[in-house]
Scaffold this motif. Structure first.
Motif, short mmCIF file in Angstrom:
data_model
loop_
_atom_site.label_atom_id
_atom_site.label_comp_id
_atom_site.label_asym_id
_atom_site.label_seq_id
_atom_site.Cartn_x
_atom_site.Cartn_y
_atom_site.Cartn_z
N GLU A 157 -5.34 -0.01 -1.54
CA GLU A 157 -5.55 1.12 -0.63
C GLU A 157 -4.93 0.87 0.74
O GLU A 157 -4.23 1.71 1.29
CB GLU A 157 -7.05 1.38 -0.48
CG GLU A 157 -7.35 2.62 0.33
CD GLU A 157 -8.84 2.92 0.39
OE1 GLU A 157 -9.28 3.36 1.46
OE2 GLU A 157 -9.54 2.71 -0.62
N LYS A 158 -5.17 -0.31 1.32
CA LYS A 158 -4.67 -0.57 2.67
C LYS A 158 -4.36 -2.05 2.84
O LYS A 158 -5.21 -2.90 2.59
CB LYS A 158 -5.72 -0.14 3.70
CG LYS A 158 -5.27 -0.27 5.13
CD LYS A 158 -4.38 0.87 5.53
CE LYS A 158 -3.95 0.78 6.98
NZ LYS A 158 -2.54 0.65 7.18
N ASP A 201 0.83 -1.21 0.00
CA ASP A 201 0.00 0.00 0.00
C ASP A 201 0.87 1.26 0.00
O ASP A 201 2.09 1.18 0.11
CB ASP A 201 -1.02 -0.01 1.15
CG ASP A 201 -0.40 0.03 2.54
OD1 ASP A 201 0.73 0.55 2.70
OD2 ASP A 201 -1.05 -0.47 3.48
N GLN A 202 0.22 2.42 -0.14
CA GLN A 202 0.91 3.70 -0.24
C GLN A 202 1.70 4.05 1.02
O GLN A 202 2.63 4.83 0.98
CB GLN A 202 -0.09 4.84 -0.53
CG GLN A 202 -0.78 4.73 -1.86
CD GLN A 202 0.12 5.11 -3.03
OE1 GLN A 202 1.08 5.84 -2.89
NE2 GLN A 202 -0.19 4.57 -4.19
N GLN A 203 1.33 3.45 2.16
CA GLN A 203 2.05 3.70 3.41
C GLN A 203 3.25 2.77 3.54
O GLN A 203 3.90 2.73 4.57
CB GLN A 203 1.12 3.50 4.62
CG GLN A 203 -0.05 4.48 4.68
CD GLN A 203 -1.15 4.17 3.66
OE1 GLN A 203 -1.55 3.03 3.46
NE2 GLN A 203 -1.62 5.20 2.99
N LYS A 204 3.53 2.04 2.47
CA LYS A 204 4.64 1.10 2.37
C LYS A 204 4.46 -0.13 3.25
O LYS A 204 5.41 -0.74 3.72
CB LYS A 204 5.98 1.79 2.61
CG LYS A 204 6.27 2.81 1.52
CD LYS A 204 7.49 3.62 1.85
CE LYS A 204 7.35 5.07 1.51
NZ LYS A 204 6.33 5.82 2.20
N ALA A 253 2.09 -2.71 -10.41
CA ALA A 253 1.25 -1.63 -9.90
C ALA A 253 -0.11 -2.16 -9.43
O ALA A 253 -0.67 -1.65 -8.45
CB ALA A 253 1.07 -0.54 -10.96
N GLN A 255 10.54 1.87 0.41
CA GLN A 255 10.02 2.25 -0.91
C GLN A 255 9.35 1.04 -1.54
O GLN A 255 9.60 -0.10 -1.16
CB GLN A 255 11.17 2.70 -1.83
CG GLN A 255 11.83 4.00 -1.41
CD GLN A 255 13.11 4.26 -2.18
OE1 GLN A 255 14.07 3.53 -2.04
NE2 GLN A 255 13.11 5.32 -2.98
N ILE A 275 7.13 4.55 -5.07
CA ILE A 275 6.32 5.07 -3.96
C ILE A 275 7.27 5.25 -2.79
O ILE A 275 7.97 4.33 -2.40
CB ILE A 275 5.19 4.08 -3.58
CG1 ILE A 275 4.25 3.88 -4.78
CG2 ILE A 275 4.45 4.55 -2.35
CD1 ILE A 275 3.25 2.75 -4.61
N THR A 324 7.21 -0.14 -8.84
CA THR A 324 6.36 -0.84 -9.81
C THR A 324 6.70 -0.31 -11.21
O THR A 324 7.53 0.60 -11.34
CB THR A 324 4.86 -0.56 -9.55
OG1 THR A 324 4.55 0.77 -9.97
CG2 THR A 324 4.48 -0.77 -8.09
N VAL A 329 -0.60 -2.85 -5.70
CA VAL A 329 -0.66 -1.78 -4.71
C VAL A 329 -2.14 -1.44 -4.49
O VAL A 329 -2.83 -0.99 -5.40
CB VAL A 329 0.13 -0.54 -5.18
CG1 VAL A 329 0.03 0.58 -4.13
CG2 VAL A 329 1.59 -0.90 -5.44
#
Length: 189
Positions: A168-169, A131-134, A163, A181, A189, A184, A166
């Motif tokens: 949302e959570k 996810d975006q929070q790694k 990609a 990091q 990210i 993708t 990846v």
């Protein structure tokens, strides 16, 4: 999120990843590999631990071979299923590998050397979802979390995936270790 929900998420993500054609997998892997080489910690490293891609995972082999051409020492994990741990061994070429746990190509200790853990500067990490929070959802055995917890230093931890992996959570437990990091085919990210 409980164990059953994690198991379901793994099944869904792997099924989606399995739908990628071989051609798409190779194209996306090549783009992601270019992004990986743009990270200074990667291109300046002397020793990198990577994973041996299998099945529909993002392909790591062109990265591994290019790292060796650049005179970077590459280590691959040898899996000890009984003790649920991985040990990095140097990659000496395809003839230094054997089919190991889960059918994954891994170092054959007869043809490889165990790497000093302190030498590892970067670890390229596999996973099922990120996810975006790694955050990272692995395959469920906890090998990488235990490996990172055992180190006396903190190498750069980079998730390497498509990609579409990846989300949302990702469900995280207190013992799960975040990445620095994620790379993708779409970027970093």
């Amino acid at each position: 999120m409980n164990i059953q929900e994690k198991k379901y998420l793994r099944q869904v993500m792997i099924s989606e990843r399995d739908l990628l054609s071989e051609e798409a997998c190779l194209q996306k892997s090549a783009k992601a590999t270019q992004h990986l080489w743009s990270i200074s910690a990667v291109k300046d490293a002397q020793t990198i631990m990577c994973f041996s891609s299998f099945g529909s995972e993002i392909n790591t082999w062109s990265f591994i071979e290019e790292a060796r051409e650049r005179q970077i020492k590459v280590a691959l994990p040898l899996t000890d299923r009984e003790h649920k741990k991985i040990t990095p061994y140097t990659y000496e070429g395809r003839n230094s590998l054997k089919k190991g746990a889960y059918g994954i190509w891994e170092p054959d200790p007869l043809y490889s050397t165990e790497l000093k853990l302190a030498d590892i500067e970067v670890v390229i990490v596999p996973g099922v979802a990120f996810d975006q929070q790694k955050g990272r959802l692995g395959y469920g055995a906890g090998y990488y979390d235990r490996f990172f917890a055992s180190l006396s230093h903190e190498p750069r931890r980079i998730g390497f995936c498509f990609a579409m992996q990846v989300i949302e959570k990702v469900p995280m437990e207190p013992f799960d270790i975040h990445l620095h990091q994620i790379v993708t085919e779409d970027g970093i990210i």
